[in-house]
Design an enzyme around this catalytic site. Structure first.
Site, mmCIF file in Angstrom:
data_model
loop_
_atom_site.group_PDB
_atom_site.id
_atom_site.type_symbol
_atom_site.label_atom_id
_atom_site.label_comp_id
_atom_site.label_asym_id
_atom_site.label_seq_id
_atom_site.Cartn_x
_atom_site.Cartn_y
_atom_site.Cartn_z
ATOM 1 N N PHE A 166 0.810 -1.225 0.000
ATOM 2 C CA PHE A 166 0.000 0.000 0.000
ATOM 3 C C PHE A 166 0.838 1.268 0.000
ATOM 4 C CE2 PHE A 166 0.958 -0.068 4.533
ATOM 5 C CZ PHE A 166 1.081 1.285 4.818
ATOM 6 N N LYS A 190 -1.530 -7.415 -9.284
ATOM 7 C CA LYS A 190 -2.479 -7.252 -8.176
ATOM 8 C C LYS A 190 -1.987 -6.130 -7.265
ATOM 9 C CE LYS A 190 -3.035 -8.652 -3.983
ATOM 10 N NZ LYS A 190 -3.759 -7.514 -3.421
ATOM 11 N N GLU A 193 -4.967 -3.964 -2.084
ATOM 12 C CA GLU A 193 -6.415 -3.758 -1.996
ATOM 13 C C GLU A 193 -6.738 -2.493 -1.213
ATOM 14 O OE1 GLU A 193 -4.558 -5.960 -0.613
ATOM 15 O OE2 GLU A 193 -5.209 -6.563 1.393
ATOM 16 N N ARG A 194 -5.699 -1.901 -0.578
ATOM 17 C CA ARG A 194 -5.968 -0.722 0.237
ATOM 18 C C ARG A 194 -5.877 0.586 -0.562
ATOM 19 N NH1 ARG A 194 -2.912 -2.019 5.819
ATOM 20 N NH2 ARG A 194 -1.435 -3.253 4.642
ATOM 21 N N CYS A 298 9.536 1.910 3.117
ATOM 22 C CA CYS A 298 10.407 0.781 3.446
ATOM 23 C C CYS A 298 11.832 1.270 3.670
ATOM 24 C CB CYS A 298 10.390 -0.260 2.345
ATOM 25 S SG CYS A 298 11.129 0.332 0.829
ATOM 26 N N GLU A 398 9.460 -3.846 12.856
ATOM 27 C CA GLU A 398 9.301 -2.692 11.958
ATOM 28 C C GLU A 398 8.038 -1.957 12.394
ATOM 29 O OE1 GLU A 398 8.061 -3.587 7.903
ATOM 30 O OE2 GLU A 398 9.281 -1.942 7.147
#
Ligand code: NAD
Length: 515
Positions: A166, A190, A193-194, A298, A398
């Site tokens: 996301f 893909k 989904e967020r 990240c 994290e």
């Protein structure tokens, strides 16, 4: 174009008729899913329902993979120059639509508009690099013996898949499909989904740029969609970026099915602050890299080791952090937006609390802040924990929020040892004015991406993204030369056109040797 066969009623159809539904993009068409499983996507600054994201049905997923396999037959035969032309058109369209894509990112993901433009721009740079593909695909050629030549051809793999996180809704899809497609592969992608909105705009632009039906397909969903990708017979390779949990699973399941898998995972990036560093530059860099994008990068610099007297700068770091404005990403003066979801917020707050319980000092507490006009948003302000020890949960996990975890070390050697003991190896940065210290650090540090006075050393796309150790599964990196390797297989041809044995009646059965 084939029609879809499912006709199940939509679960939310009556209740949420006014809420737009995110479409699938399969075989060149934007399609309404026939699923009865819809995922709510809410604006993280307001909790307003933005869209419903379908969990694609098994029939729809199959349709996407079959379309990609069918399209590969003709796409791989198009000339490299015509594919390059389409990339050149795509990069221009992305540039022209930058604000539209950024708007979608801020709405769905929450980061500030300025940061969202950066998200698009870093992805666009990968598309621009992909325009230079003819040079990157050049093979080797050698006359290996008298009259005998050997040469290599880099060939596309076929259907490849991408599964994205996301936190960079434009950049990370753009690490994947443009390079895969320009090489001659077809794709099933893909997005998270967020926040799939940016990817849907990119699909629309790819179509405008002349990418033919079936060459790029976008499907949605969660675990079932991922399982389909890991198991489908047409899919030869999977590019994944996201959390450890999902990445280990996908790497294992995809590899077991004989697929090539590259998986970029989580991180705990350390900054090492030497007392000889330029103080202002260092403090500005730290505040930006720890709290920017609400810490949801990240490559965020989420952990700092102050060496010796550098820890005396902490009060000034707090001052810098306090000046940052937390608000909706659409507010022009916002420096950081909300985190992605109420669950993510609770997790970040819990990890801060765990630090306090385990004996860390909460120098700046951003929990519970009230943001005017956005009372329901998932907000947490910049937070600083000091005196942190390696055994603490806030160090081991994290956090993925605007929380800076600070440790102290007496010497550079101690700091290097700490970083090298941490299981992650995504990025690190040293701040110093000494070339000798910087050189020692870059040589001895066991982390894949190193910054010297550069807080977030994400390499530009003429290089590759080279996170290491616990931050990666699979050994071929994203974009650059590695990206080309990942999306190609090498064929080596050896040819002989003069036959010295043309008149001999007895075959030689010895191992052929080249002399
Ligand atoms: P995530 O793992 O939750 O989601 C990534 C993708 O995997 C999504 O498409 C999601 O649908 C799917 N997924 C999630 N859980 C799954 C499961 N149990 N089984 C199968 N599929 C699953 O990651 P996220 O929260 O979206 O992204 C944040 C994470 O990504 C952080 O850990 C961050 O460090 C990492 N990240 C790494 C890099 C890198 O290059 N190393 C870059 C960006 C983000």
């Amino acid at each position: 174009k084939r029609a879809l066969s499912t006709s199940r009623p939509s679960f939310y159809a009556a209740a949420a008729a006014s809420v737009p539904k995110t479409k699938l993009y399969i075989n060149g068409q934007f399609i309404d899913s026939k699923t009865d499983k819809w995922i709510e996507l809410r604006n993280p600054a307001t909790q307003e329902l933005v869209t419903l994201v379908p969990e694609a049905t098994p029939e729809e997923l199959k349709y996407a993979a079959d379309s990609a396999a069918e399209a590969f037959k003709s796409w791989r035969k198009t000339s490299l120059l015509s594919r390059q032309r389409k990339m050149l058109d795509l990069q221009l369209l992305i540039r022209e639509n930058m604000d539209r894509i950024a708007h979608s990112i801020t709405l769905e993901q929450g980061k500030t508009l300025a940061d969202a433009r950066g998200d698009v721009l870093r992805g666009l740079q990968v598309v621009e690099a992909a325009c230079g593909i003819p040079q990157m695909l050049l093979g080797d050629h050698l006359e290996v013996a008298t009259d005998m030549d050997t040469y290599t051809i880099r060939e596309p793999l076929g259907v490849v898949a991408g599964i994205t996180p996301f936190n960079f809704p434009a950049m990370i899809p753009l690490w994947m499909f443009p390079l895969a497609n320009v090489i001659g592969n077809t794709c099933v992608l893909k997005p998270s989904e967020r926040d799939p909105g940016a990817t849907m705009i990119l699909a629309e632009l790819a179509e405008k740029a002349g990418i033919p039906a079936g060459v790029l397909n976008i499907v949605h969903g969660a675990r079932d969609t991922v399982n389909f990708i890991c198991d489908n017979e047409h899919i030869k390779a999977i590019s994944f970026v996201g959390s450890d949990q999902a990445g280990h699973y996908i790497h294992e399941r995809g590899s077991r099915n004989g697929k090539r898998v590259q998986a970029n995972l989580g991180a705990k990036n350390h900054g090492i602050i030497m007392p000889d560093a330029n103080k202002n530059h260092t403090l500005n860099a730290l505040a930006g890299a720890a709290f920017g994008a609400a810490g949801q990068r990240c490559m965020a610099l989420s952990t700092v080791i102050f060496v010796g007297k550098a820890q005396e700068w902490l009060p000034e770091l707090v001052e810098r952090a306090q000046k940052l404005k937390v608000s909706s990403g659409f507010e022009p003066d916002a420096d950081l937006g909300p985190v992605i979801s109420p669950e993510a917020l609770r997790r970040v707050e819990r990890l801060v609390e765990s630090g306090v319980k385990e004996g860390a000092n909460l120098l700046l507490d951003g929990r519970g802040i009230k943001v005017a006009k956005y009372e329901k948003g998932n907000f947490i302000g910049p937070t600083i924990l000091t005196g942190v020890q390696p055994h603490m949960e806030c160090y081991r996990e994290e956090i993925f929020g605007p929380v800076l975890v600070c440790l102290n070390a007496d010497t550079l050697d101690d700091a290097i040892e700490l970083v090298n003991k941490n299981p992650y190896g995504n990025g690190t940065a040293i701040f110093t004015q000494s070339g000798a210290i910087a050189r020692k650090f870059t040589q001895e540090i066991d982390v894949g991406q190193v910054g010297v006075n550069v807080p977030i050393p994400v390499p530009l796309p003429m290089f590759s993204f080279t996170g290491s150790r616990g931050s990666i599964r699979g050994d071929v990196n994203f974009y650059g030369k590695s990206g080309v390797s990942f999306y190609t297989s090498t064929k080596t041809v050896t040819q002989l056109w003069r036959h010295e044995d043309a008149d001999a009646q007895v075959a030689s059965v010895n191992m052929p040797v080249m002399k």
